[in-house]
Design a protein around this motif. Structure first.
Motif, PDB file in Angstrom:
ATOM      1  N   UNK A 295       0.831  -1.203   0.000  1.00  0.00           N
ATOM      2  CA  UNK A 295       0.000   0.000   0.000  1.00  0.00           C
ATOM      3  C   UNK A 295       0.868   1.256   0.000  1.00  0.00           C
ATOM      4  N   UNK A 296       1.944   1.239   0.797  1.00  0.00           N
ATOM      5  CA  UNK A 296       2.837   2.397   0.836  1.00  0.00           C
ATOM      6  C   UNK A 296       3.470   2.644  -0.527  1.00  0.00           C
ATOM      7  N   UNK A 297       3.877   1.573  -1.200  1.00  0.00           N
ATOM      8  CA  UNK A 297       4.502   1.726  -2.520  1.00  0.00           C
ATOM      9  C   UNK A 297       3.486   2.228  -3.547  1.00  0.00           C
ATOM     10  N   UNK A 298       2.247   1.752  -3.437  1.00  0.00           N
ATOM     11  CA  UNK A 298       1.207   2.223  -4.353  1.00  0.00           C
ATOM     12  C   UNK A 298       0.949   3.713  -4.150  1.00  0.00           C
ATOM     13  N   UNK A 299       0.885   4.154  -2.900  1.00  0.00           N
ATOM     14  CA  UNK A 299       0.700   5.578  -2.598  1.00  0.00           C
ATOM     15  C   UNK A 299       1.834   6.400  -3.192  1.00  0.00           C
ATOM     16  N   UNK A 300       3.046   5.891  -3.076  1.00  0.00           N
ATOM     17  CA  UNK A 300       4.229   6.624  -3.535  1.00  0.00           C
ATOM     18  C   UNK A 300       4.365   6.646  -5.055  1.00  0.00           C
ATOM     19  N   UNK A 301       4.184   5.492  -5.690  1.00  0.00           N
ATOM     20  CA  UNK A 301       4.453   5.376  -7.132  1.00  0.00           C
ATOM     21  C   UNK A 301       3.210   5.564  -7.998  1.00  0.00           C
ATOM     22  N   UNK A 302       2.047   5.431  -7.383  1.00  0.00           N
ATOM     23  CA  UNK A 302       0.764   5.467  -8.093  1.00  0.00           C
ATOM     24  C   UNK A 302       0.672   4.357  -9.141  1.00  0.00           C
TER      25      UNK A 302
END
Length: 319
Positions: free
Chosen positions: A127-134
């Protein structure tokens, strides 16, 4: 005022019922206006500073950029501190009700069509990576590692928004896919109708979990295919319109006029809805003739959300 009616129910259009996906969390496309959706950026959340965690995507809603997020890839049950993020994002990640394996269901949904594309699992790092990289990122239970959809096929799902459900135990990645989502080459992983299967029909990879609008578009498209493959086949109003541009244009003008009359003559809401249905149907037949998909139209509308209508009109005149 009584006027002749030509609603879509009498125009040779038979709209099939779309079967819901079998998986419980994904039994219907998720409405963006759902009252119970307590997403990351909901004003009703108990985390008042989460609005600063919203994405700034050209053509999407005006929001502040995401805080910087650095991700340390780990297992589903990462040790404390494995995810190095800003305080607000860290607080958000802690608010999710991860299961005993540190996972939550993550559903990818098409931002324009509403179609459910796929379902996987996410942990804090995903989830954190999705928030960061979209880019929609999941946790692979079989490989015990993160994986970003499209890292091999290049068919990324570009995330425009992220939502949590009211219980905060499932996640929606609302985004735009670069290409087919399913490994079979289908646009979505959900193309097997339970009701078709019960009637011994074979799965159709070209079929999607479609809302009413896309069921209608699919029906119009099939009528056009019948003209080519069957030389017309069974007569229908849709085929007649597809074969006669002048008739189609005159019907669009007629239906637009009838919709206008519902306002000028103060007709009731049901009449306005019925006239709009007629106009939309005929306009969609024109789009089929022009080989334009409704998804393209909705994408244009989405990209105008953050722009004044006056500014957008002026920019069109200049171009």
């Amino acid at each position: 005022m009584s006027r002749p009616r030509h609603d879509s129910r009498r125009l040779g259009v038979s709209i099939p019922m779309a079967a819901a996906p079998a998986a419980a969390p994904t039994h219907a496309p998720v409405s963006s206006s759902s009252a119970c959706r307590a997403g990351i950026f909901s004003s009703g959340t108990s985390f008042p500073n989460f609005r600063s965690a919203a994405a700034s995507v050209p053509g999407w809603r005006r929001r502040e950029p995401y805080p910087a997020v650095s991700v340390v890839v780990g297992s589903a049950q990462s040790a404390p501190g494995a995810v190095a993020v800003d305080t607000e994002v860290d607080t958000l990640l802690d608010s999710v009700k991860w299961d005993n394996k540190g996972l939550a269901v993550a559903i990818a949904q098409n931002v324009d069509t509403g179609a459910i594309l796929m379902q996987g699992f996410a942990n804090k790092e995903a989830l954190a990576k999705t928030i960061s990289t979209r880019k929609a990122t999941f946790f692979s239970r079989s490989r015990s590692s993160l994986w970003t959809k499209g890292e091999t096929s290049m068919n990324f799902i570009n995330v425009h928004d992220i939502f949590l459900d009211c219980d905060r135990d499932s996640i929606i990645y609302l985004g735009k896919p670069d290409g087919p989502t399913c490994h079979t080459g289908a646009e979505t992983c959900y193309y097997t109708s339970v009701y078709d299967a019960l009637q011994s029909s074979k799965p159709n990879e070209g079929r999607q979990v479609m809302t009413t609008l896309y069921s209608l578009e699919d029906t119009i498209s099939r009528r056009q295919e019948e003209i080519v493959t069957e030389g017309g086949g069974k007569p229908s109003w849709t085929k007649k319109l597809l074969l006669d541009n002048q008739l189609l244009c005159s019907k669009i003008r007629e239906e637009a006029g009838e919709l206008i009359q519902t306002l000028l003559e103060n007709e009731d809401q049901s009449r306005a809805a019925s006239e709009m249905a007629d106009l939309l149907y005929h306009a969609m037949v024109l789009l089929r003739v022009k080989d334009v998909k409704m998804e393209e139209v909705l994408e244009v509308l989405r990209k105008r959300f953050s722009q004044s209508g006056i500014e957008e009109k002026a920019s069109r005149n200049k171009s």
